[in-house]
Design a protein around this motif. Structure first.
Motif, PDB file in Angstrom:
ATOM      1  N   TYR A  22      -5.040  61.103  -5.402  1.00  0.00           N
ATOM      2  CA  TYR A  22      -5.539  59.905  -4.713  1.00  0.00           C
ATOM      3  C   TYR A  22      -6.431  59.065  -5.623  1.00  0.00           C
ATOM      4  O   TYR A  22      -7.625  58.904  -5.349  1.00  0.00           O
ATOM      5  N   PRO A  23      -5.899  58.476  -6.674  1.00  0.00           N
ATOM      6  CA  PRO A  23      -6.758  57.693  -7.567  1.00  0.00           C
ATOM      7  C   PRO A  23      -7.280  56.415  -6.916  1.00  0.00           C
ATOM      8  O   PRO A  23      -8.385  55.966  -7.229  1.00  0.00           O
ATOM      9  N   GLY A  24      -6.518  55.844  -5.995  1.00  0.00           N
ATOM     10  CA  GLY A  24      -6.972  54.627  -5.319  1.00  0.00           C
ATOM     11  C   GLY A  24      -8.205  54.863  -4.461  1.00  0.00           C
ATOM     12  O   GLY A  24      -9.099  54.020  -4.393  1.00  0.00           O
ATOM     13  N   ILE A  27     -11.257  55.158  -6.779  1.00  0.00           N
ATOM     14  CA  ILE A  27     -11.685  53.840  -7.261  1.00  0.00           C
ATOM     15  C   ILE A  27     -12.372  53.071  -6.149  1.00  0.00           C
ATOM     16  O   ILE A  27     -13.410  52.435  -6.358  1.00  0.00           O
ATOM     17  N   THR A  48      -5.349  48.024  -6.942  1.00  0.00           N
ATOM     18  CA  THR A  48      -6.157  48.280  -8.128  1.00  0.00           C
ATOM     19  C   THR A  48      -5.247  48.268  -9.344  1.00  0.00           C
ATOM     20  O   THR A  48      -4.071  48.625  -9.261  1.00  0.00           O
ATOM     21  N   ALA A  50      -3.238  49.213 -12.636  1.00  0.00           N
ATOM     22  CA  ALA A  50      -2.586  50.474 -13.015  1.00  0.00           C
ATOM     23  C   ALA A  50      -3.370  51.208 -14.091  1.00  0.00           C
ATOM     24  O   ALA A  50      -3.384  52.438 -14.120  1.00  0.00           O
ATOM     25  N   TRP A  52      -6.604  51.467 -14.358  1.00  0.00           N
ATOM     26  CA  TRP A  52      -7.693  52.220 -13.730  1.00  0.00           C
ATOM     27  C   TRP A  52      -7.163  53.468 -13.047  1.00  0.00           C
ATOM     28  O   TRP A  52      -7.794  54.524 -13.077  1.00  0.00           O
ATOM     29  N   ARG A  53      -5.988  53.340 -12.442  1.00  0.00           N
ATOM     30  CA  ARG A  53      -5.366  54.517 -11.816  1.00  0.00           C
ATOM     31  C   ARG A  53      -5.022  55.576 -12.867  1.00  0.00           C
ATOM     32  O   ARG A  53      -5.221  56.764 -12.651  1.00  0.00           O
ATOM     33  N   ARG A  54      -4.500  55.135 -14.008  1.00  0.00           N
ATOM     34  CA  ARG A  54      -4.185  56.075 -15.085  1.00  0.00           C
ATOM     35  C   ARG A  54      -5.443  56.752 -15.612  1.00  0.00           C
ATOM     36  O   ARG A  54      -5.438  57.950 -15.905  1.00  0.00           O
ATOM     37  N   VAL A  56      -8.275  57.317 -13.949  1.00  0.00           N
ATOM     38  CA  VAL A  56      -8.746  58.280 -12.951  1.00  0.00           C
ATOM     39  C   VAL A  56      -7.870  59.526 -12.955  1.00  0.00           C
ATOM     40  O   VAL A  56      -8.373  60.650 -12.864  1.00  0.00           O
ATOM     41  N   ARG A  57      -6.567  59.350 -13.089  1.00  0.00           N
ATOM     42  CA  ARG A  57      -5.676  60.519 -13.174  1.00  0.00           C
ATOM     43  C   ARG A  57      -5.953  61.342 -14.425  1.00  0.00           C
ATOM     44  O   ARG A  57      -5.915  62.576 -14.388  1.00  0.00           O
TER      45      ARG A  57
END
Length: 76
Positions: A22-24, A27, A48, A50, A52-54, A56-57
Protein backbone atom coordinates in the motif's frame (compact mmCIF):
# COMPACT_ATOMS: atom_id res chain seq x y z
CA UNK A 1 14.97 -15.85 22.94
CA UNK A 2 15.41 -12.11 22.91
CA UNK A 3 12.06 -10.31 22.90
CA UNK A 4 13.44 -7.11 21.36
CA UNK A 5 14.94 -8.98 18.43
CA UNK A 6 11.68 -10.82 17.88
CA UNK A 7 9.73 -7.54 17.94
CA UNK A 8 12.22 -5.96 15.52
CA UNK A 9 11.82 -8.88 13.13
CA UNK A 10 8.02 -8.82 13.26
CA UNK A 11 7.84 -5.03 12.94
CA UNK A 12 10.37 -4.92 10.09
CA UNK A 13 8.66 -7.60 8.04
CA UNK A 14 5.18 -6.26 8.80
CA UNK A 15 5.96 -2.65 7.93
CA UNK A 16 7.94 -3.72 4.90
CA UNK A 17 5.06 -5.73 3.50
CA UNK A 18 2.65 -2.87 4.25
CA UNK A 19 4.89 -0.38 2.43
CA UNK A 20 5.15 -2.69 -0.59
CA UNK A 21 1.42 -3.49 -0.70
CA UNK A 22 0.00 0.00 0.00
CA UNK A 23 2.45 2.73 -1.05
CA UNK A 24 -0.36 5.21 -1.75
CA UNK A 25 -1.61 4.97 1.83
CA UNK A 26 1.90 5.55 3.19
CA UNK A 27 2.32 8.64 1.02
CA UNK A 28 -1.12 9.96 1.95
CA UNK A 29 -0.48 9.51 5.68
CA UNK A 30 2.96 11.09 5.39
CA UNK A 31 1.58 14.16 3.63
CA UNK A 32 -1.55 14.60 5.78
CA UNK A 33 -2.15 18.18 6.81
CA UNK A 34 0.03 19.73 4.15
CA UNK A 35 -1.40 22.15 1.68
CA UNK A 36 -1.08 21.25 -1.99
CA UNK A 37 1.61 23.13 -3.88
CA UNK A 38 0.13 22.82 -7.36
CA UNK A 39 -3.48 23.27 -8.32
CA UNK A 40 -3.28 21.93 -11.84
CA UNK A 41 -4.88 18.51 -11.33
CA UNK A 42 -8.42 17.33 -11.87
CA UNK A 43 -10.97 17.77 -9.10
CA UNK A 44 -10.83 14.75 -6.80
CA UNK A 45 -7.60 13.50 -8.34
CA UNK A 46 -5.33 12.16 -5.60
CA UNK A 47 -2.90 10.32 -7.84
CA UNK A 48 0.63 10.21 -6.53
CA UNK A 49 3.62 10.18 -8.85
CA UNK A 50 4.99 6.78 -9.78
CA UNK A 51 8.49 7.69 -8.57
CA UNK A 52 7.20 8.25 -5.02
CA UNK A 53 5.42 4.90 -5.11
CA UNK A 54 8.63 3.21 -6.28
CA UNK A 55 10.59 4.90 -3.51
CA UNK A 56 8.12 3.77 -0.83
CA UNK A 57 8.19 0.22 -2.21
CA UNK A 58 12.00 0.27 -2.17
CA UNK A 59 11.98 1.38 1.47
CA UNK A 60 9.47 -1.40 2.18
CA UNK A 61 11.76 -4.00 0.64
CA UNK A 62 14.60 -2.67 2.79
CA UNK A 63 12.47 -2.90 5.93
CA UNK A 64 11.40 -6.44 5.09
CA UNK A 65 15.00 -7.48 4.47
CA UNK A 66 16.07 -5.95 7.79
CA UNK A 67 13.26 -7.82 9.53
CA UNK A 68 14.34 -11.06 7.90
CA UNK A 69 17.90 -10.41 9.01
CA UNK A 70 16.76 -9.97 12.62
CA UNK A 71 14.69 -13.15 12.34
CA UNK A 72 17.68 -15.07 11.00
CA UNK A 73 19.88 -13.89 13.88
CA UNK A 74 17.18 -14.96 16.29
CA UNK A 75 16.80 -18.42 14.77
CA UNK A 76 20.36 -19.08 13.77
Amino acid sequence: MDLRTLLAAVLGVGLGLFFVAYPGVVIRVHSAGRTPTGRDGEYGDEATPARWRRLVRLVGVGLALAGLYFASTLLG
